[in-house]
Design a protein around this motif. Structure first.
Motif, PDB file in Angstrom:
ATOM      1  N   GLN A 277       0.735  -1.002   0.089  1.00 15.57           N
ATOM      2  CA  GLN A 277       0.025   0.052   0.202  1.00 15.57           C
ATOM      3  C   GLN A 277       0.874   1.163  -0.127  1.00 15.57           C
ATOM      4  N   TYR A 278       1.931   1.388   0.660  1.00 10.99           N
ATOM      5  CA  TYR A 278       2.891   2.386   0.735  1.00 10.99           C
ATOM      6  C   TYR A 278       3.667   2.524  -0.667  1.00 10.99           C
ATOM      7  N   VAL A 279       3.846   1.610  -1.338  1.00 11.17           N
ATOM      8  CA  VAL A 279       4.504   1.539  -2.581  1.00 11.17           C
ATOM      9  C   VAL A 279       3.360   1.809  -3.750  1.00 11.17           C
ATOM     10  N   PHE A 280       2.240   1.358  -3.564  1.00 12.79           N
ATOM     11  CA  PHE A 280       1.507   2.092  -4.364  1.00 12.79           C
ATOM     12  C   PHE A 280       0.962   3.471  -4.415  1.00 12.79           C
ATOM     13  N   ALA A 281       1.274   4.117  -3.310  1.00 16.34           N
ATOM     14  CA  ALA A 281       0.967   5.575  -3.036  1.00 16.34           C
ATOM     15  C   ALA A 281       1.688   6.312  -4.269  1.00 16.34           C
ATOM     16  N   GLY A 282       2.947   6.144  -4.657  1.00 15.01           N
ATOM     17  CA  GLY A 282       3.358   6.614  -5.769  1.00 15.01           C
ATOM     18  C   GLY A 282       3.509   5.880  -6.813  1.00 15.01           C
ATOM     19  N   ALA A 283       2.301   5.355  -7.436  1.00 16.73           N
ATOM     20  CA  ALA A 283       2.341   4.399  -8.346  1.00 16.73           C
ATOM     21  C   ALA A 283       2.178   5.186  -9.815  1.00 16.73           C
ATOM     22  N   SER A 284       2.851   4.436 -10.631  1.00 13.69           N
ATOM     23  CA  SER A 284       2.844   4.960 -12.340  1.00 13.69           C
ATOM     24  C   SER A 284       2.831   3.571 -12.847  1.00 13.69           C
ATOM     25  N   LEU A 291       6.710  -4.232 -11.191  1.00 12.10           N
ATOM     26  CA  LEU A 291       6.231  -5.016 -10.280  1.00 12.10           C
ATOM     27  C   LEU A 291       5.737  -6.395 -10.756  1.00 12.10           C
ATOM     28  N   ALA A 292       5.090  -6.534 -11.704  1.00 15.72           N
ATOM     29  CA  ALA A 292       4.588  -7.445 -12.636  1.00 15.72           C
ATOM     30  C   ALA A 292       5.891  -8.242 -12.845  1.00 15.72           C
ATOM     31  N   VAL A 293       6.862  -7.728 -13.465  1.00 20.68           N
ATOM     32  CA  VAL A 293       7.946  -8.675 -13.967  1.00 20.68           C
ATOM     33  C   VAL A 293       8.725  -9.351 -12.730  1.00 20.68           C
ATOM     34  N   ALA A 327      -2.550  -9.588  -9.871  1.00 21.42           N
ATOM     35  CA  ALA A 327      -3.964  -8.789 -10.312  1.00 21.42           C
ATOM     36  C   ALA A 327      -4.966  -8.602  -9.194  1.00 21.42           C
ATOM     37  N   LEU A 328      -5.006  -9.550  -8.440  1.00 20.01           N
ATOM     38  CA  LEU A 328      -6.106  -9.089  -7.151  1.00 20.01           C
ATOM     39  C   LEU A 328      -5.622  -7.996  -6.701  1.00 20.01           C
ATOM     40  N   LEU A 329      -4.387  -7.960  -6.160  1.00 18.91           N
ATOM     41  CA  LEU A 329      -3.820  -6.758  -5.402  1.00 18.91           C
ATOM     42  C   LEU A 329      -3.906  -5.583  -6.274  1.00 18.91           C
TER      43      LEU A 329
END
Length: 511
Positions: A277-284, A291-293, A327-329
């Protein structure tokens, strides 16, 4: 290999040149760029006509004009592309394509992938349950969906999928008759899917009906639709189901290492729920792709560490499960932006869009913009899926039924191979060969734009560009559309040959 590719490219270029010549000549003799000026009452009508004739070279024979156009189009090979200019918008055709093509790609990519995936899975399931109630139901549904006009489906989706659902969100509660009806339908569908004897069908029907009723009652009482989320518990349960399904299909029920490696990826996803959730805060977009790789790499590593006589199966199961859990996340985080998005002044609590590809003037972070893209893609994607899904279902069903009657399938069973191995490793791969002809060509054709769907949902893609230019008698954008669609189609034919070689070792592309 290189000689084969060279021969195919040369033949494809010849075909493309011939096709573009025919289309250009048909356009030259069928459309009239001076039509609006001929009926004009302007006092300088003749001067305007003369100016347009000079601008479009209309006093030059069509064949010469085609050669001039081809000279500019041939520069696309070396990166200096000149497909002319639209006399309506005064824009270069290359600029129009650079705007329309990504829009069409965004629209058709999700619908094509989902339609192929769902169609193949349902078609194969139907073939494996031939002449059962499920098979008859899928056949009926496929024929109904295949015969539906796309414009009618799109209009119904706008009426009920957008307007009706947005009205429902004012008070998102289900009445008791609706819950009972949905539970009975769910029970019937699941009992048909699971099959088996009467006792097993009854247990499946009751379990599915009770689960559906409980879920709908919870959604109604908690107003979950107004602020949706999955949470680590639901992600863990769904992830475990994905892990079990993937390991059973790819490795079988006896391969415990594959199952444990897949479940390990589920545990990692649940454990990392809060830190992410902290990583997603600055998502692009680059961050999400990165992250997928990393997820795939982690799945391969986990499968390799579990080892065993066949590490490849464990690595495959863990990597696929990791993609599913990731994908669920991602979906859970997108859901977290639902309330902010829906309460925005631009949305006004009517989140499901009916026109366009984005909401004008909407402000927000990466997740709000992602959710906005999703809500605009939802209806046109469903419209395209419903039509394509029916065709892929029939293709995959008939192909697998034909393969299952072959001698080598009977031989594989006679050797004592498990049914999963017979279906997955022997039948499924060969059943994909006929689909290899259809799918690449369909994908290439879809890049030409879904004209009717784009028109109804006001989507500014390739189809809209083509239709607008054709109505305005603007030849250059039409030729730009055709050169893109035609190039993709001839390339798809080359791809088909390589897919054949990958699926059938007896085929050699250098033959």
């Amino acid at each position: 290999m290189l000689a084969f590719i060279g021969r195919r490219l040369i033949s494809s270029i010849i075909v493309l040149i011939g096709a573009t010549f025919i289309v250009y000549m048909l356009l030259s003799y069928s459309i009239d760029p001076l039509e609006d000026l001929r009926t004009s009452t302007s006092p300088n009508k003749e001067a305007l006509i003369e100016a347009r004739v000079r601008a479009l070279n209309l006093d030059t024979p069509p064949a010469i004009r085609y050669l001039l156009w081809l000279r500019g189009a041939s520069g696309c090979v070396v990166g200096v592309c000149d497909l002319g200019t639209s006399w309506i918008t005064n824009q270069p055709v290359t600029a129009m394509l650079s705007t329309a093509l990504p829009s069409t790609l965004q629209l058709v990519l999700a619908s094509t992938v989902l339609a192929i995936g769902l169609g193949v899975v349902v078609g194969i399931s139907s073939a494996l349950r031939q002449y059962t109630g499920f098979d008859y139901g899928v056949t009926l549904m496929s024929f109904v969906l295949y015969s539906l006009p796309s414009f009618w489906v799109a209009v119904l989706l706008k009426t009920w999928g957008a307007i009706g659902f947005n009205d429902f969100l004012r008070d998102p509660t289900f009445s008791v008759p609706v819950i009972i009806g949905a539970s009975l339908v769910s029970g019937a569908v699941w009992s048909a899917l699971v099959a088996g004897d009467a006792r097993r069908r009854t247990i499946t029907f009751a379990s599915a009906a009770l689960a559906t009723g409980a879920a709908m009652a919870y959604l109604s009482s908690s107003a979950w639709l107004l602020d949706p989320s999955l949470g680590p518990v639901v992600i863990g349960v769904l992830g475990a189901a994905i892990a079990y399904g993937v390991s059973v299909v790819t490795a079988g029920t006896r391969n415990r290492r594959a199952l444990f490696s897949a479940l390990t990826m589920v545990v990692l996803g649940v454990v990392l729920y809060v830190p992410l959730q902290y990583v997603f805060a600055g998502a692009s977009t680059p961050l999400i792709l990165g992250l997928a790789v990393l997820t795939v790499a982690a799945g391969l590593l986990v499968g390799w560490l579990f080892g065993g006589p066949d590490r490849a199966l464990s690595m495959r199961a863990a990597a696929i499960t990791g993609i599913g859990v990731g994908a669920l996340l991602f979906v859970d985080r997108v859901m977290g932006a639902w309330q902010v998005y829906s309460n925005s002044s631009r949305i006004n609590n009517r989140p499901i869009a009916t026109i366009g590809s984005q909401t004008p003037g909407l402000k927000g972070d990466y997740w709000v913009s992602t959710l906005d893209t999703f809500t605009h893609l939802l209806l046109p994607t469903i419209a395209l899926i419903l039509i394509s899904f029916a065709a892929y279902t029939r293709y995959s069903r008939s192909s697998l039924l034909e393969v299952m009657n072959q001698d080598y399938i009977r031989t594989a069973r006679a050797k004592g191979l498990p049914e999963r191995v017979v279906i997955v490793r022997h039948a499924f791969r060969n059943a994909l060969i006929p689909l290899a002809t259809v799918v690449p060509l369909d994908i290439a054709a879809l890049f030409g734009g879904a004209i009717i769907t784009e028109r109804i949902f006001a989507w500014s893609g390739m189809g809209t560009m083509f239709l607008t230019a054709l109505r305005a008698s603007d030849a250059n954008p039409v030729m730009g559309y055709f050169i893109v669609a035609g190039s993709l189609l001839v390339l798809a034919n080359i791809v088909v040959d390589f897919v054949y070689a990958a699926l059938d070792p007896r085929i050699r592309v250098n033959a």
